[in-house]
Design a protein around this motif. Sequence first.
Motif, short mmCIF file in Angstrom:
data_model
loop_
_atom_site.label_atom_id
_atom_site.label_comp_id
_atom_site.label_asym_id
_atom_site.label_seq_id
_atom_site.Cartn_x
_atom_site.Cartn_y
_atom_site.Cartn_z
N GLU A 13 0.83 -1.20 0.00
CA GLU A 13 0.00 0.00 0.00
C GLU A 13 0.86 1.25 0.00
OE1 GLU A 13 -2.70 -0.16 3.24
OE2 GLU A 13 -3.86 -1.85 2.44
N SER A 14 1.95 1.21 0.78
CA SER A 14 2.88 2.34 0.83
C SER A 14 3.51 2.59 -0.53
CB SER A 14 3.97 2.09 1.88
OG SER A 14 4.96 3.09 1.84
N ASN A 15 3.99 1.51 -1.16
CA ASN A 15 4.63 1.65 -2.48
C ASN A 15 3.64 2.12 -3.54
OD1 ASN A 15 6.96 0.76 -1.29
ND2 ASN A 15 7.00 -1.23 -2.30
N ASP A 16 2.42 1.57 -3.50
CA ASP A 16 1.40 1.97 -4.46
C ASP A 16 1.07 3.46 -4.30
OD1 ASP A 16 1.31 -0.57 -5.44
OD2 ASP A 16 -0.59 -1.11 -4.49
N GLY A 17 1.05 3.92 -3.05
CA GLY A 17 0.76 5.33 -2.80
C GLY A 17 1.85 6.23 -3.35
N VAL A 34 3.92 5.51 -5.86
CA VAL A 34 3.84 5.45 -7.32
C VAL A 34 2.71 6.34 -7.83
CG1 VAL A 34 3.21 3.95 -9.26
CG2 VAL A 34 4.89 3.18 -7.58
N SER A 35 1.55 6.27 -7.18
CA SER A 35 0.41 7.08 -7.59
C SER A 35 0.73 8.57 -7.48
CB SER A 35 -0.80 6.74 -6.72
OG SER A 35 -1.91 7.55 -7.07
N SER A 36 1.38 8.95 -6.39
CA SER A 36 1.74 10.37 -6.18
C SER A 36 2.73 10.83 -7.26
CB SER A 36 2.35 10.56 -4.79
OG SER A 36 1.41 10.30 -3.78
N ALA A 37 3.70 9.97 -7.59
CA ALA A 37 4.69 10.32 -8.60
C ALA A 37 4.05 10.50 -9.97
CB ALA A 37 5.78 9.25 -8.65
N LYS A 61 7.26 7.65 -16.80
CA LYS A 61 6.05 6.93 -16.36
C LYS A 61 6.17 5.44 -16.62
CE LYS A 61 2.90 10.74 -17.37
NZ LYS A 61 1.79 11.17 -18.24
N LYS A 62 6.69 5.10 -17.79
CA LYS A 62 6.84 3.68 -18.13
C LYS A 62 7.80 3.00 -17.17
CE LYS A 62 7.69 0.46 -21.95
NZ LYS A 62 8.34 -0.51 -21.06
N LEU A 63 8.91 3.65 -16.87
CA LEU A 63 9.88 3.07 -15.95
C LEU A 63 9.27 2.87 -14.57
CD1 LEU A 63 13.05 5.14 -16.93
CD2 LEU A 63 12.72 2.68 -17.28
N ILE A 64 8.49 3.82 -14.13
CA ILE A 64 7.84 3.71 -12.81
C ILE A 64 6.82 2.59 -12.82
CG2 ILE A 64 6.32 4.88 -11.17
CD1 ILE A 64 7.71 7.50 -11.88
N ASP A 114 7.90 -0.86 -7.27
CA ASP A 114 8.57 -1.10 -5.99
C ASP A 114 9.99 -0.52 -5.99
OD1 ASP A 114 6.37 -2.39 -4.99
OD2 ASP A 114 7.10 -4.41 -5.41
N LYS A 115 10.66 -0.65 -7.12
CA LYS A 115 12.02 -0.11 -7.21
C LYS A 115 11.99 1.41 -7.10
CE LYS A 115 16.18 -0.02 -10.08
NZ LYS A 115 16.83 -0.52 -11.32
N PHE A 116 11.05 2.04 -7.79
CA PHE A 116 10.97 3.50 -7.70
C PHE A 116 10.62 3.93 -6.28
CE2 PHE A 116 8.54 7.46 -7.77
CZ PHE A 116 9.51 8.29 -8.32
#
Length: 237
Positions: free
Chosen positions: A68-72, A74-77, A98-101, A106-108
Motif C-alpha cells: 500500500e505504501s509503495n502503491d501510494g 507510485v500514484s503520487s509520482a 512513467k513507463k519506468l515507474i 517497488d524499485k521506484f
Amino acid sequence: MTAISSANNAALLILQQTNASLLPNKQQAGKSAADAIAAIANGISSQTSAVKTQAASTINNALLDVKESNDGIVSSALDFLDSGSFKSSDAGVADVIKKLINDDGDKFASLVKAEKAKNPSISDDNAIANAIQRLIRDNRSKFGDGEFVIGFQLGNGGAIISNIEDKNGNSTSKTLMTGLKTAQSSLIEAGMIISRSDGSNTDELKAASAMLNNSNFGKASKDFAAWNDKWRDAFGF
C-alpha cells in the motif's frame, strides 16, 4: 490463551528465515514469497497452531502495508508527472519516466524511501523529484543521446532545475559549473597568497593581484544564474 508476544516472536523468526529461504535452488525454484513464508510458518514445530496462524497474519499484514505504501508513492509520482509541477525541455521524457515507474513501482518507491531516509525532513514532492532524477540517470540509455532539462515546482514554493547530461556525460550546466568552480578556486588561491604575505614576496603578490584582476568569477556566476533563470522562466517557475 496465546500470548501476542509469542506470535510476534514467531513472526520475527519467519522474517529472519525468509531471506535464506528465497535463495534460488532446485527445490525452491518458482516458489513465491508467500509459499516460502507459509512453509516456514508450518515448520515452526515449537509453536502452537494458533501462534503460527498469528505469525502468518502478521507477515501478511506487513507485506500488505508495504504494498500500500509503495502503491501510494507510485500514484503520487504519476500524478506529479501529469501536473504542471513537472516540466521538461523534451516532451517525450515524461512518458518514458512513467513507463519506468509503472514497470517497477517497488524499485521506484525504494528510491523515494531512500531519499526520505537520508533526509527525514524532506518534503514528499522533493523526495519524488530527487528519485525521478536518480531513475533517469540509472536508465540514461532510454532517453536518447542529447542533454535535456527537467524542472520540478515544489509545494513550498521552491523549484528544482536539473540538466540531464548527454550520452557522453556532458551538459551545459556542468560546463558552466566547472567554469564557476575554476574561477572561485583562483580567487581563493590569490586571497591566501595575499593574506599570508609579509610584503617581501613581490613577484608572488603581483601574480596574485593579476589573478584577482583577471578573475572571471563574476561573469561565471552571472552566466550560471542566467542559465538557471532562463529555464525557470521557460517552465513558468
